[in-house]
Design a protein around this motif. Structure first.
Motif, PDB file in Angstrom:
ATOM      1  N   GLU A 154      28.158  45.666  46.271  1.00  0.00           N
ATOM      2  CA  GLU A 154      28.625  46.075  47.595  1.00  0.00           C
ATOM      3  C   GLU A 154      29.265  44.906  48.341  1.00  0.00           C
ATOM      4  O   GLU A 154      30.344  45.048  48.943  1.00  0.00           O
ATOM      5  CB  GLU A 154      27.460  46.640  48.421  1.00  0.00           C
ATOM      6  N   ASP A 155      28.617  43.735  48.302  1.00  0.00           N
ATOM      7  CA  ASP A 155      29.167  42.554  48.975  1.00  0.00           C
ATOM      8  C   ASP A 155      30.520  42.167  48.377  1.00  0.00           C
ATOM      9  O   ASP A 155      31.483  41.882  49.101  1.00  0.00           O
ATOM     10  CB  ASP A 155      28.203  41.376  48.862  1.00  0.00           C
ATOM     11  N   PHE A 156      30.562  42.160  47.057  1.00  0.00           N
ATOM     12  CA  PHE A 156      31.797  41.800  46.362  1.00  0.00           C
ATOM     13  C   PHE A 156      32.888  42.824  46.664  1.00  0.00           C
ATOM     14  O   PHE A 156      34.052  42.468  46.895  1.00  0.00           O
ATOM     15  CB  PHE A 156      31.526  41.717  44.856  1.00  0.00           C
ATOM     16  N   GLY A 157      32.509  44.102  46.658  1.00  0.00           N
ATOM     17  CA  GLY A 157      33.475  45.166  46.924  1.00  0.00           C
ATOM     18  C   GLY A 157      34.131  45.021  48.282  1.00  0.00           C
ATOM     19  O   GLY A 157      35.340  45.239  48.428  1.00  0.00           O
ATOM     20  N   ARG A 158      33.359  44.655  49.304  1.00  0.00           N
ATOM     21  CA  ARG A 158      33.933  44.478  50.639  1.00  0.00           C
ATOM     22  C   ARG A 158      34.997  43.380  50.651  1.00  0.00           C
ATOM     23  O   ARG A 158      36.021  43.499  51.322  1.00  0.00           O
ATOM     24  CB  ARG A 158      32.825  44.150  51.641  1.00  0.00           C
ATOM     25  N   LEU A 159      34.758  42.318  49.895  1.00  0.00           N
ATOM     26  CA  LEU A 159      35.698  41.200  49.876  1.00  0.00           C
ATOM     27  C   LEU A 159      36.989  41.522  49.136  1.00  0.00           C
ATOM     28  O   LEU A 159      38.053  40.982  49.457  1.00  0.00           O
ATOM     29  CB  LEU A 159      35.030  39.969  49.245  1.00  0.00           C
ATOM     30  N   VAL A 160      36.915  42.402  48.116  1.00  0.00           N
ATOM     31  CA  VAL A 160      38.116  42.755  47.356  1.00  0.00           C
ATOM     32  C   VAL A 160      38.671  44.107  47.792  1.00  0.00           C
ATOM     33  O   VAL A 160      39.588  44.640  47.159  1.00  0.00           O
ATOM     34  CB  VAL A 160      37.840  42.760  45.835  1.00  0.00           C
ATOM     35  N   HIS A 161      38.099  44.675  48.853  1.00  0.00           N
ATOM     36  CA  HIS A 161      38.567  45.950  49.422  1.00  0.00           C
ATOM     37  C   HIS A 161      38.351  47.133  48.477  1.00  0.00           C
ATOM     38  O   HIS A 161      39.195  48.027  48.380  1.00  0.00           O
ATOM     39  CB  HIS A 161      40.048  45.854  49.821  1.00  0.00           C
TER      40      HIS A 161
ATOM     41  N   PHE B 143      43.178  44.578  41.386  1.00  0.00           N
ATOM     42  CA  PHE B 143      41.742  44.305  41.586  1.00  0.00           C
ATOM     43  C   PHE B 143      41.365  42.961  40.975  1.00  0.00           C
ATOM     44  O   PHE B 143      40.660  42.153  41.590  1.00  0.00           O
ATOM     45  CB  PHE B 143      40.907  45.419  40.966  1.00  0.00           C
ATOM     46  N   LEU B 144      41.823  42.706  39.749  1.00  0.00           N
ATOM     47  CA  LEU B 144      41.472  41.451  39.081  1.00  0.00           C
ATOM     48  C   LEU B 144      42.079  40.251  39.806  1.00  0.00           C
ATOM     49  O   LEU B 144      41.470  39.176  39.865  1.00  0.00           O
ATOM     50  CB  LEU B 144      41.929  41.483  37.626  1.00  0.00           C
ATOM     51  N   ALA B 145      43.285  40.418  40.355  1.00  0.00           N
ATOM     52  CA  ALA B 145      43.899  39.323  41.115  1.00  0.00           C
ATOM     53  C   ALA B 145      43.070  39.007  42.357  1.00  0.00           C
ATOM     54  O   ALA B 145      42.849  37.833  42.693  1.00  0.00           O
ATOM     55  CB  ALA B 145      45.327  39.698  41.496  1.00  0.00           C
ATOM     56  N   ARG B 146      42.595  40.051  43.028  1.00  0.00           N
ATOM     57  CA  ARG B 146      41.739  39.829  44.200  1.00  0.00           C
ATOM     58  C   ARG B 146      40.403  39.207  43.799  1.00  0.00           C
ATOM     59  O   ARG B 146      39.870  38.327  44.489  1.00  0.00           O
ATOM     60  CB  ARG B 146      41.507  41.159  44.919  1.00  0.00           C
ATOM     61  N   ALA B 147      39.875  39.672  42.661  1.00  0.00           N
ATOM     62  CA  ALA B 147      38.608  39.123  42.179  1.00  0.00           C
ATOM     63  C   ALA B 147      38.753  37.632  41.861  1.00  0.00           C
ATOM     64  O   ALA B 147      37.857  36.831  42.156  1.00  0.00           O
ATOM     65  CB  ALA B 147      38.148  39.891  40.942  1.00  0.00           C
ATOM     66  N   ASP B 148      39.877  37.242  41.264  1.00  0.00           N
ATOM     67  CA  ASP B 148      40.128  35.831  40.972  1.00  0.00           C
ATOM     68  C   ASP B 148      40.131  35.007  42.256  1.00  0.00           C
ATOM     69  O   ASP B 148      39.615  33.880  42.292  1.00  0.00           O
ATOM     70  CB  ASP B 148      41.474  35.675  40.252  1.00  0.00           C
ATOM     71  N   GLU B 149      40.718  35.561  43.317  1.00  0.00           N
ATOM     72  CA  GLU B 149      40.765  34.832  44.594  1.00  0.00           C
ATOM     73  C   GLU B 149      39.364  34.685  45.196  1.00  0.00           C
ATOM     74  O   GLU B 149      38.978  33.597  45.622  1.00  0.00           O
ATOM     75  CB  GLU B 149      41.675  35.584  45.572  1.00  0.00           C
ATOM     76  N   VAL B 150      38.622  35.785  45.217  1.00  0.00           N
ATOM     77  CA  VAL B 150      37.289  35.768  45.832  1.00  0.00           C
ATOM     78  C   VAL B 150      36.338  34.865  45.058  1.00  0.00           C
ATOM     79  O   VAL B 150      35.547  34.130  45.634  1.00  0.00           O
ATOM     80  CB  VAL B 150      36.727  37.209  45.917  1.00  0.00           C
ATOM     81  N   LEU B 151      36.434  34.915  43.729  1.00  0.00           N
ATOM     82  CA  LEU B 151      35.521  34.153  42.880  1.00  0.00           C
ATOM     83  C   LEU B 151      36.061  32.769  42.530  1.00  0.00           C
ATOM     84  O   LEU B 151      35.405  32.029  41.783  1.00  0.00           O
ATOM     85  CB  LEU B 151      35.237  34.941  41.595  1.00  0.00           C
ATOM     86  N   THR B 152      37.265  32.438  43.044  1.00  0.00           N
ATOM     87  CA  THR B 152      37.919  31.140  42.791  1.00  0.00           C
ATOM     88  C   THR B 152      37.896  30.773  41.312  1.00  0.00           C
ATOM     89  O   THR B 152      37.410  29.707  40.923  1.00  0.00           O
ATOM     90  CB  THR B 152      37.273  30.023  43.643  1.00  0.00           C
ATOM     91  N   THR B 153      38.422  31.655  40.477  1.00  0.00           N
ATOM     92  CA  THR B 153      38.407  31.445  39.029  1.00  0.00           C
ATOM     93  C   THR B 153      39.642  30.717  38.515  1.00  0.00           C
ATOM     94  O   THR B 153      39.716  30.406  37.323  1.00  0.00           O
ATOM     95  CB  THR B 153      38.326  32.797  38.302  1.00  0.00           C
ATOM     96  N   GLY B 154      40.624  30.506  39.399  1.00  0.00           N
ATOM     97  CA  GLY B 154      41.862  29.896  38.915  1.00  0.00           C
ATOM     98  C   GLY B 154      42.733  30.856  38.132  1.00  0.00           C
ATOM     99  O   GLY B 154      43.543  30.424  37.306  1.00  0.00           O
ATOM    100  N   GLY B 155      42.557  32.157  38.369  1.00  0.00           N
ATOM    101  CA  GLY B 155      43.382  33.157  37.672  1.00  0.00           C
ATOM    102  C   GLY B 155      42.833  33.582  36.327  1.00  0.00           C
ATOM    103  O   GLY B 155      43.538  34.205  35.535  1.00  0.00           O
ATOM    104  N   LEU B 156      41.554  33.284  36.046  1.00  0.00           N
ATOM    105  CA  LEU B 156      40.966  33.564  34.737  1.00  0.00           C
ATOM    106  C   LEU B 156      41.029  35.045  34.365  1.00  0.00           C
ATOM    107  O   LEU B 156      41.437  35.393  33.255  1.00  0.00           O
ATOM    108  CB  LEU B 156      39.515  33.098  34.709  1.00  0.00           C
ATOM    109  N   LEU B 157      40.646  35.929  35.266  1.00  0.00           N
ATOM    110  CA  LEU B 157      40.542  37.349  34.923  1.00  0.00           C
ATOM    111  C   LEU B 157      41.912  37.959  34.640  1.00  0.00           C
ATOM    112  O   LEU B 157      42.058  38.751  33.696  1.00  0.00           O
ATOM    113  CB  LEU B 157      39.827  38.110  36.044  1.00  0.00           C
ATOM    114  N   VAL B 158      42.908  37.606  35.447  1.00  0.00           N
ATOM    115  CA  VAL B 158      44.259  38.115  35.195  1.00  0.00           C
ATOM    116  C   VAL B 158      44.788  37.570  33.875  1.00  0.00           C
ATOM    117  O   VAL B 158      45.434  38.280  33.109  1.00  0.00           O
ATOM    118  CB  VAL B 158      45.207  37.737  36.360  1.00  0.00           C
TER     119      VAL B 158
END
Length: 259
Positions: free
Chosen positions: A18-25, A45-60
């Motif tokens: 739920e917390d993560f969902g709010r951050l990625v809309h 979604f994955l691009a937003r997840a990369d931003e929220v989790l600061t992965t450096g674009g890993l998921l995309v």
């Protein structure tokens, strides 16, 4: 693997769905469905997840790898040759070359196959656009394309706006010094290129590899005789095409006539 990484990164960041969902809309239930594989992965979604989790674009990036591995087996050898090429040559008598297609043009072309689902169409569109990163990397390959004039003029009323956008994109692409496009005039008549499209890639070792497609699949050729034949045909086709400047003028003329 992407779903597992997403879940691992979210938990490591101390966030509930739920917390993560709010951050990625996204809703928490949607995040759950994505992690469990109940919904297809979404690039946005994955691009937003990369931003929220600061992965450096890993998921995309992982999604790009998955899409590449999802390409037909006959196409993968050409993708490898294309990625490592220092020079690329492309002749297309019927379509704009894939590396120069706009998103809308690519989608319209791929949608011509009624057997493809909407999800498969979008997957192929994204895969095609990802390939275009070859032309904007720090040391891009020299890319030279030749197309038939009829490729530019193949536009009924329903796709004229799409073609204006596409041709405008072609002209803009030619501002890059490593990209060239030449047009075979419609009044050329019969020529050797009408036998079909083909591509050529020259690797860092100086060797050439050819690629030809047809309705079902494609063929990568690296034999001396076959490559020499394609190189000879390339020269014949290129010699009959307009210069870079003349090609740009013709493209602008086509756009002006429609607008």
């Amino acid at each position: 693997m992407i779903r597992a990484q997403l879940r691992r990164l979210r938990i490591a960041a101390g966030m509930s769905q739920e917390d993560f969902g709010r951050l990625v809309h996204y809703s928490g239930s949607m995040v759950s469905a994505l992690e469990l594989g109940q919904r297809p992965l979404d690039r946005l979604f994955l691009a937003r997840a990369d931003e929220v989790l600061t992965t450096g674009g890993l998921l995309v990036y992982l999604l790009k790898l998955a899409e590449r591995d999802g390409q037909p087996s006959w196409f993968r050898p050409w993708l490898d040759a294309e990625r490592s090429a220092r020079q690329l040559r492309c002749f297309q008598p019927t379509l704009i070359p894939g590396l120069l297609q706009t998103e809308n043009y690519a989608r319209a072309v791929i949608r011509c196959d009624d057997l493809l689902s909407d999800d498969e169409v979008e997957r192929r569109v994204h895969a095609r656009l990802d390939r275009q990163s070859l032309l904007v990397q720090p040391e891009p390959a020299q890319f030279v394309a030749v197309v038939d004039e009829l490729v530019l003029r193949r536009a009924g009323e329903e796709v004229r706006g799409l073609m204006v956008e596409q041709i405008t994109h072609l002209v803009a692409s030619l501002e890059q010094p490593h990209v060239s496009l030449h047009i075979v005039p419609a009044d050329t008549g019969l020529h050797v290129g009408l036998s079909g499209p083909f591509n050529l890639a020259r690797g860092a070792d100086g060797g050439w590899v050819g690629h030809m497609e047809h309705q079902i699949d494609g063929l990568v050729v690296d034999g001396d005789h076959e490559v020499a034949t394609l190189l000879a045909r390339w020269e014949m086709i290129r010699n009959g095409a307009l210069s870079r400047r003349q090609s740009i003028e013709l493209m602008k003329e086509v756009v002006t006539s429609w607008t």
